[in-house]
Write a protein that holds these residues in place. Structure first.
Motif, mmCIF file in Angstrom:
data_model
loop_
_atom_site.group_PDB
_atom_site.id
_atom_site.type_symbol
_atom_site.label_atom_id
_atom_site.label_comp_id
_atom_site.label_asym_id
_atom_site.label_seq_id
_atom_site.Cartn_x
_atom_site.Cartn_y
_atom_site.Cartn_z
ATOM 1 N N THR A 1 -0.556 -11.135 14.722
ATOM 2 C CA THR A 1 -0.461 -10.168 15.714
ATOM 3 C C THR A 1 -1.256 -9.016 14.910
ATOM 4 O O THR A 1 -1.279 -9.122 13.508
ATOM 5 N N SER A 2 -1.616 -7.900 15.549
ATOM 6 C CA SER A 2 -2.222 -6.938 14.666
ATOM 7 C C SER A 2 -1.255 -6.173 13.751
ATOM 8 O O SER A 2 -0.220 -6.070 14.215
ATOM 9 N N GLY A 3 -1.880 -6.068 12.726
ATOM 10 C CA GLY A 3 -0.938 -5.363 11.489
ATOM 11 C C GLY A 3 -0.250 -6.399 10.661
ATOM 12 O O GLY A 3 0.470 -6.207 9.853
ATOM 13 N N SER A 4 -0.458 -7.767 11.055
ATOM 14 C CA SER A 4 0.496 -8.928 10.268
ATOM 15 C C SER A 4 -0.065 -9.129 8.935
ATOM 16 O O SER A 4 0.407 -9.885 8.189
ATOM 17 N N GLY A 5 -1.322 -8.719 8.491
ATOM 18 C CA GLY A 5 -1.764 -8.763 6.993
ATOM 19 C C GLY A 5 -2.819 -9.556 6.945
ATOM 20 O O GLY A 5 -3.410 -10.033 6.009
ATOM 21 N N LYS A 6 -3.627 -10.070 8.242
ATOM 22 C CA LYS A 6 -4.669 -10.911 8.081
ATOM 23 C C LYS A 6 -6.053 -10.613 7.231
ATOM 24 O O LYS A 6 -6.327 -11.283 6.327
ATOM 25 N N SER A 7 -6.187 -9.040 7.609
ATOM 26 C CA SER A 7 -7.611 -8.779 6.820
ATOM 27 C C SER A 7 -7.150 -8.532 5.455
ATOM 28 O O SER A 7 -7.884 -8.919 4.508
ATOM 29 N N THR A 8 -5.881 -8.037 5.055
ATOM 30 C CA THR A 8 -5.357 -7.808 3.696
ATOM 31 C C THR A 8 -5.706 -9.182 2.884
ATOM 32 O O THR A 8 -6.229 -9.228 1.834
ATOM 33 N N ALA B 1 2.084 -5.288 3.416
ATOM 34 C CA ALA B 1 1.076 -5.858 4.099
ATOM 35 C C ALA B 1 1.264 -7.344 3.992
ATOM 36 O O ALA B 1 1.059 -7.943 4.947
ATOM 37 N N HIS C 1 -7.500 -14.137 16.624
ATOM 38 C CA HIS C 1 -6.502 -13.520 17.321
ATOM 39 C C HIS C 1 -6.791 -14.764 18.657
ATOM 40 O O HIS C 1 -5.716 -14.770 19.529
ATOM 41 N N HIS D 1 1.541 4.656 1.187
ATOM 42 C CA HIS D 1 0.932 5.553 2.269
ATOM 43 C C HIS D 1 1.607 7.143 1.729
ATOM 44 O O HIS D 1 2.304 7.134 0.953
ATOM 45 N N PHE E 1 0.709 -1.046 -0.042
ATOM 46 C CA PHE E 1 -0.011 0.055 -0.022
ATOM 47 C C PHE E 1 0.937 1.323 0.018
ATOM 48 O O PHE E 1 1.826 1.105 0.875
ATOM 49 N N VAL F 1 3.962 0.651 2.455
ATOM 50 C CA VAL F 1 3.735 -0.519 3.638
ATOM 51 C C VAL F 1 3.602 -1.724 2.541
ATOM 52 O O VAL F 1 2.701 -1.955 1.837
HETATM 53 N N1 LIG Z 1 -6.237 0.058 2.518
HETATM 54 C C1 LIG Z 1 -5.091 0.306 3.092
HETATM 55 N N2 LIG Z 1 -4.339 1.158 2.788
HETATM 56 C C2 LIG Z 1 -3.131 1.407 3.376
HETATM 57 N N3 LIG Z 1 -2.574 0.560 4.197
HETATM 58 C C3 LIG Z 1 -3.139 -0.439 4.529
HETATM 59 C C4 LIG Z 1 -4.565 -0.711 4.078
HETATM 60 N N4 LIG Z 1 -4.976 -1.877 4.482
HETATM 61 C C5 LIG Z 1 -4.019 -2.375 5.219
HETATM 62 N N5 LIG Z 1 -2.870 -1.657 5.494
HETATM 63 C C6 LIG Z 1 -1.655 -1.742 6.156
HETATM 64 O O1 LIG Z 1 -1.292 -3.107 5.828
HETATM 65 C C7 LIG Z 1 -0.724 -3.790 7.134
HETATM 66 C C8 LIG Z 1 -1.587 -5.094 7.338
HETATM 67 O O2 LIG Z 1 -3.096 -4.696 7.793
HETATM 68 P P1 LIG Z 1 -3.914 -5.456 7.948
HETATM 69 O O3 LIG Z 1 -5.357 -4.905 8.290
HETATM 70 O O4 LIG Z 1 -4.077 -6.538 7.078
HETATM 71 O O5 LIG Z 1 -3.690 -6.240 9.273
HETATM 72 P P2 LIG Z 1 -4.387 -7.265 10.352
HETATM 73 O O6 LIG Z 1 -3.359 -8.426 10.642
HETATM 74 O O7 LIG Z 1 -5.673 -7.726 9.836
HETATM 75 O O8 LIG Z 1 -4.533 -6.221 11.524
HETATM 76 P P3 LIG Z 1 -5.501 -6.522 12.796
HETATM 77 O O9 LIG Z 1 -5.571 -7.617 13.583
HETATM 78 O O10 LIG Z 1 -5.427 -5.156 13.759
HETATM 79 O O11 LIG Z 1 -6.936 -6.296 11.980
HETATM 80 C C9 LIG Z 1 -0.766 -2.559 8.221
HETATM 81 O O12 LIG Z 1 0.177 -1.869 8.365
HETATM 82 C C10 LIG Z 1 -1.937 -1.743 7.592
HETATM 83 O O13 LIG Z 1 -1.828 -0.429 7.955
#
Ligand SMILES: Nc1ncnc2c1ncn2[C@@H]1O[C@H](COP(=O)(O)OP(=O)(O)OP(=O)(O)O)[C@@H](O)[C@H]1O
Length: 270
Positions: A62-69, A43, A223, A36, A34, A41
């Motif tokens: 962990t938070s921010g590890s890329g799961k939602s992506t 992801a 989690h 910024h 992504f 970043v």
């Molecule tokens: N649409 C976006 N634009 C910019 N950066 C993004 C976007 N989506 C995710 N990121 C970045 O990608 C990285 C992974 O984010 P992601 O949401 O996939 O993590 P996660 O493991 O799901 O976290 P959480 O458990 O907190 O939901 C983070 O650094 C986040 O800031």
């Protein structure tokens, strides 16, 4: 909680030869960056795995590890920067709207932590919505709604509004809605995150029943080590990479092992 791997038990406890396993999701060399304002970043970085029909796979990290992506890529909501995702052999993420919506409809059911039911619609109408959007004949929709509400044990609530239901009941309705179009893949993002322990158990038991009875392939992002312990495989993510995995075929594990591994990863011991 130790669960049996459907790959092991698919045919009356006789292991199924690898050649007969059906690859439902193939992730190959996937990277997602992504932009910024001032920096990039990453992801997800060079992620590779295959999920077979009937598997329940947990994604922990962990938070921010890329799961939602990751879920967004597999769910064809967004496209990777490089690499490929194949869903039943077909390349995902290559369609523009409206084809992208059709691809999602035919392949993916989504379940969310916050249920995401439409509050002005009855249980039956919420569940029917994906089929109404497909213009399916009314009679067929009704049959399918009754079938799937029976499966999640919510048929007697069909005329109620979501606000009249408990959290666990709302999640059952959301699972019914996710399954009504019979997608090969169910993606669940923290499906028990808003539920207490007992209700979490009933929802996990329901997902496991659906998995075994229907050979439903599912990915659960969580989690919670307890939730992950229901899965046949756990993929651990850190900084956008798979840093470890537990697999019933390879090493038996329970909730304690998963929690310990998760803590190690969170401490950076990977
Ligand atoms: N649409 C976006 N634009 C910019 N950066 C993004 C976007 N989506 C995710 N990121 C970045 O990608 C990285 C992974 O984010 P992601 O949401 O996939 O993590 P996660 O493991 O799901 O976290 P959480 O458990 O907190 O939901 C983070 O650094 C986040 O800031």
């Amino acid at each position: 909680m130790m669960t049996s791997n459907p790959l092991k038990t698919m045919m009356n406890n006789i292991p199924v030869p690898t050649s007969q396993l059906i690859e439902v999701i193939q992730v190959k060399g996937m990277t997602k960056t992504f932009q910024h304002e001032s920096h990039q970043v990453t992801a997800l970085q060079d992620v590779n795995f295959t999920i077979y029909q009937g598997e329940m796979v947990a994604i922990m990290g962990t938070s921010g590890s890329g799961k939602s992506t990751l879920l967004q890529m597999i769910g064809a909501i967004d496209a990777p920067t490089s690499g490929q995702i194949l869903i039943r052999g077909e390349q995902a993420n290559i369609y523009q709207e409206p084809q992208a919506t059709l691809f999602r409809r035919d392949n993916i059911g989504f379940v969310f932590q916050s249920f995401e039911l439409l509050e002005d619609l009855t249980v039956a109408d919420n569940v029917a919505m994906p089929l109404i959007l497909q213009d399916m004949p009314h009679k067929e929709i009704e049959t399918r709604v009754n079938e799937v509400l029976t499966q999640v044990e919510m048929l007697q609530w069909r005329t109620h509004l979501p606000a009249e239901l408990s959290g666990g009941q709302q999640q059952r309705v959301a699972i019914a809605r996710a399954l009504i179009a019979r997608p090969p893949i169910l993606l669940a993002d923290e499906p028990t995150g808003a539920l207490d322990f007992n209700t979490t158990n009933t929802i996990l038991a329901l997902l496991q029943t659906i998995q075994t009875k229907k050979q439903q392939t599912m990915i659960i992002v969580t989690h919670d080590a307890y939730v992950a312990s229901y899965a046949d495989r756990v993929l651990f993510f850190h900084d956008g990479r798979i840093v470890d995995h537990y697999d019933n075929e390879r090493n038996e594990y329970d909730v304690g092992h998963i929690l310990e591994k998760f803590k190690q990863i969170a401490r950076g011991d990977v």
